[in-house]
Design a protein around this motif. Sequence first.
Motif, short mmCIF file in Angstrom:
data_model
loop_
_atom_site.label_atom_id
_atom_site.label_comp_id
_atom_site.label_asym_id
_atom_site.label_seq_id
_atom_site.Cartn_x
_atom_site.Cartn_y
_atom_site.Cartn_z
N ASP A 120 0.84 -1.21 0.00
CA ASP A 120 0.00 0.00 0.00
C ASP A 120 0.87 1.25 0.00
O ASP A 120 0.64 2.19 -0.79
N LEU A 121 1.84 1.27 0.89
CA LEU A 121 2.72 2.44 0.97
C LEU A 121 3.56 2.58 -0.30
O LEU A 121 3.79 3.69 -0.77
N ALA A 122 4.02 1.46 -0.83
CA ALA A 122 4.83 1.51 -2.04
C ALA A 122 4.03 2.08 -3.21
O ALA A 122 4.52 2.95 -3.96
N TYR A 143 -10.24 -6.82 11.21
CA TYR A 143 -11.32 -7.58 10.58
C TYR A 143 -12.48 -7.79 11.54
O TYR A 143 -13.65 -7.74 11.15
N LYS A 144 -12.15 -7.98 12.81
CA LYS A 144 -13.20 -8.25 13.80
C LYS A 144 -14.13 -7.04 13.99
O LYS A 144 -15.35 -7.19 14.06
N ASN A 161 -7.39 -5.41 4.89
CA ASN A 161 -6.28 -4.49 4.60
C ASN A 161 -6.15 -3.53 5.79
O ASN A 161 -6.89 -2.56 5.92
N ILE A 162 -5.20 -3.81 6.66
CA ILE A 162 -5.09 -3.07 7.92
C ILE A 162 -4.82 -1.59 7.66
O ILE A 162 -5.36 -0.72 8.36
N VAL A 163 -4.00 -1.30 6.66
CA VAL A 163 -3.68 0.10 6.38
C VAL A 163 -4.94 0.88 6.02
O VAL A 163 -5.20 1.97 6.54
N HIS A 199 -10.04 -4.87 1.61
CA HIS A 199 -9.51 -6.21 1.89
C HIS A 199 -8.13 -6.45 1.28
O HIS A 199 -7.40 -7.32 1.75
N HIS A 200 -7.81 -5.70 0.22
CA HIS A 200 -6.54 -5.91 -0.47
C HIS A 200 -5.83 -4.57 -0.61
O HIS A 200 -6.35 -3.52 -0.19
#
Length: 957
Positions: A678-680, A753-754, A760-762, A849-850
């Motif tokens: 994501d950062l890239a 997710y919970k 996708n945590i970011v 999610h991605h």
Amino acid sequence: MSVIHFVIILPFLFALIVPIANKILPKVHTGWFVLPLPIAIFVLLLSMIPSIENGSEISGSLPWIPSLGIGFDVYVDGLSLLFGLLIAGIGSLVLLYSIYYLDKSKEKLSYFYVYLMLFMGAMFGLVLSDNLMVLYAFWELTSISSFLLIAFWDRRERSRYGALKSMVVTVCGGLAMFAGFALLYVMSGTFGIRELLETIPQLAEHKLFITAMLLVLAGAFTKSAQFPFHIWLPDAMEAPTPVSAYLHSATMVKAGIYLVARLSPVFSGHAVWLWMVSGVGLLTLIYGSYRAIKQTDLKALLAFSTISQLGLIMSLLGMGSAAAFYPGTSQYLFFAKATTAAIFHLINHAVFKGALFMAVGIVDHETGTRDIRKLGGLMAVMPITFTITLLGAFSMAGIPPFGGFLSKEMFFTALLQIRELSFASMQLWGSLFPIVAWVASVFTFAYSLLLVFRTFSGKAQFEKLEKKPHEAPLGMLIPPLVLASLVVMFGLFPNLLSHTLIEPAMAAIHFTGLQPQEQFMVSIDMWHGWNTELYMTIGVAIVGTAIFILQRRAAWVSKPLTNRVSLSGAYDDGQRLLDNVAGRLTRLYMTGSVRHYLIYIFLFLVLSLGLTMWLEGAFALNTEGMATTSFYEAVVIGALVLSAIAVPFANSRLMAIILTGMAGYMVTLFFVIFRAPDLALTQLIVETVSVALFLLCFYHLPKLKKELVRLPFKVWNLLIAASVGAVMTLIALSASGSRKFESISDYFIENSYKLAGGKNIVNVILVDFRGFDTMLEIVVLGIASYGIYALIRLKVKEDENDRPLGHDGMKYDVYAGIRSNDVILRTVAKLVVVLVLIYSMYLFYMGHHHSGGGFIGGLMASAALLLLAITNGVDKIARIVRVDFKRLTAIGILIALLTGTGSFLANVPFLSHTFGYFDIPLLGELELATATLFDLGVYLTVIGVASTILFTIGRDK
């Protein structure tokens, strides 16, 4: 969300809808559209009277920042109900009055009613809030919206001056009040007003108690125009008369009165509060009444009379606080009667002052002047307006049988009672109170007669008037007639208010936990026999009549004060002094050199951060647990360092841009190596767009010339650059090597997710856990893009005197734009752009999610537009796309904001999100998350911001 929340929110919603309604129904006066709202709110509040009369409270709560104890909490008790009825009731009459006062063909009505709705909503929020921080937010919003209303006729210099003056004074007082609220939180541990009242015993012993009290009073005194902060109120008369009537009778100036009344349970019982509130109130009373008789402008006369009457109400609230010195005794009710008089006069003042302002507006509207020296003999041609003015002025003067007479008698009673107070040196100085009040009442009587008889009686001077005088239309007469009728009704039947409004308000101010009917039995009668108060009133009438007769002959009465000795003149001198000092100081460091500005910034950064870290011993390098550097990382680091070092030695701007971009792309490789896609991806697109924008900007600059630079110049630059790099590196290493808390990343990994339904945590962090930060970031981006647009595109022509001509003189200096001559690139770009746009939408939709998200997807779409602009020319793309990207930015921010406020409907904090899984025909089970709507706002905002900057810079000649 409770019904009280809707009372506050609906005016703001109407403010959004007013411009739309104005366009849909251009032939209908906008006032007719907004008039039903305050009427409906007034009826709603009236329906609450039985519940509040029985001692109940109506409340509601919406979480906002629970960790800080800040919530959108509201409640209605006797005090807030009284003020709410004044705001809605007189607001309805003012709106009806404005429909006939403001000419649709000449005035910008949509602006006026937007400002009025903002102001009305802010006032409702102020008096219905149960949280000090929320109250403060609405407090400052009243200052901003009143600024807009006062400056409505913005082409008048005096209107702009009065608006700015009012905002400066009231906002400065509001900041002091904010500090006082913060101290109350420190002392009590709560921002809740009702919770604060429960901590009263422990507050009085705190060492910050007096400081908090004085800071809160600073806010109240500035808003309610108490001496010496009254200077803004007369200049606010430049507002249209409907605004003046509303601000002076029921809203703006009553906010300070409300604050003192609301916090009286907290501070009453202390000698400082008693002396400050009652003393400043009496000083304001006599000063305002004396200044009123010197005015020749009818609205200015009413302005100073408002100052005087506000001082009267404030002094009564101060004297009523003496009841707290005698808790649980018969003397408690004895002194609390001053508060009864304050509430009753508050109602009377709202009614007669609203009627008087509207009557003066009618005189101005139908004669073309408010100058009392040109008026006279209007009684014959404007009999209804004369009757309204007579009733209102006689009530203000305290003449029976009007309501003002009753509250003035109660005022005199309180002044005589306060001398019995054995605390706070009142027995020594309390005798001055009746004397000061009696003299002020004499002046009040005199200017009331002046207002009526100098305007409507005497010799007619119609030849001096701009218009032939005649009576106003019925629609303009109905609102002041309603108020004038109430003046008579409250005088003849005062106990209509005693049990319904005054007793519940008394219970709210004198907070003891008892029901209103158990403690405060209010009975107001017209006749009390031949007592001292009546003799004082007779003396006021005799001496006041004498001053009115002498007004034309005695210079000490009629001659106005010179500006050199006035507080307003001191304010102007202070403003000029500040401007001069600020100008000189600014010229010392605003040299026009970007290098100088960077030196200031970097030196401050190094000294503040570096010195603080060194003094605190915070520099700590811990190499334990650090990973080894791989070969690939070493290569990337080497390339990054070399590209950065090479930038100062570049022979052209193009090479400098390429080297800067190379450094950015090396950072992208780091993100790839560290498995942060994501950062890239974000860094890659940002760097690409940035390089292109740099090229567009630098295209307009002259060719780079290498000049011989002295060695000290280079050494100084080297030292500053090295210092910044060293300090920031040491801070980063110290922070990573000395963690005192567990990493928060574990929480996000476990709950993304919970709790948010995203893998996708970011992206989950950006749109859910830290969504508020993201919303503020896109707002900042939007402001920056508008700023760039304004700097480049809004070039104002100037006349021969170098004065701006305004919007009509604007010219856009646009040229056709540059495009690539490479046929292959232009052909391939058409296909690539489609693929990039599809990929940007994929990144947006799959970002939860991605790898991806609204920010990355928006940047990718912006890169596609950038490629089109490079290959085909900016102007051609602008004609093809036909999207107003400035508006797209605003739409994106609005979507994000509405998504956040939508959480209130579920009674959860701002920007709370939810998600669920649903069976969609043909598609199967899909996850739907409200965070996607927020991300859509981010997506559109980023496209709007990047494209606004691109097309603005690209089309600048």
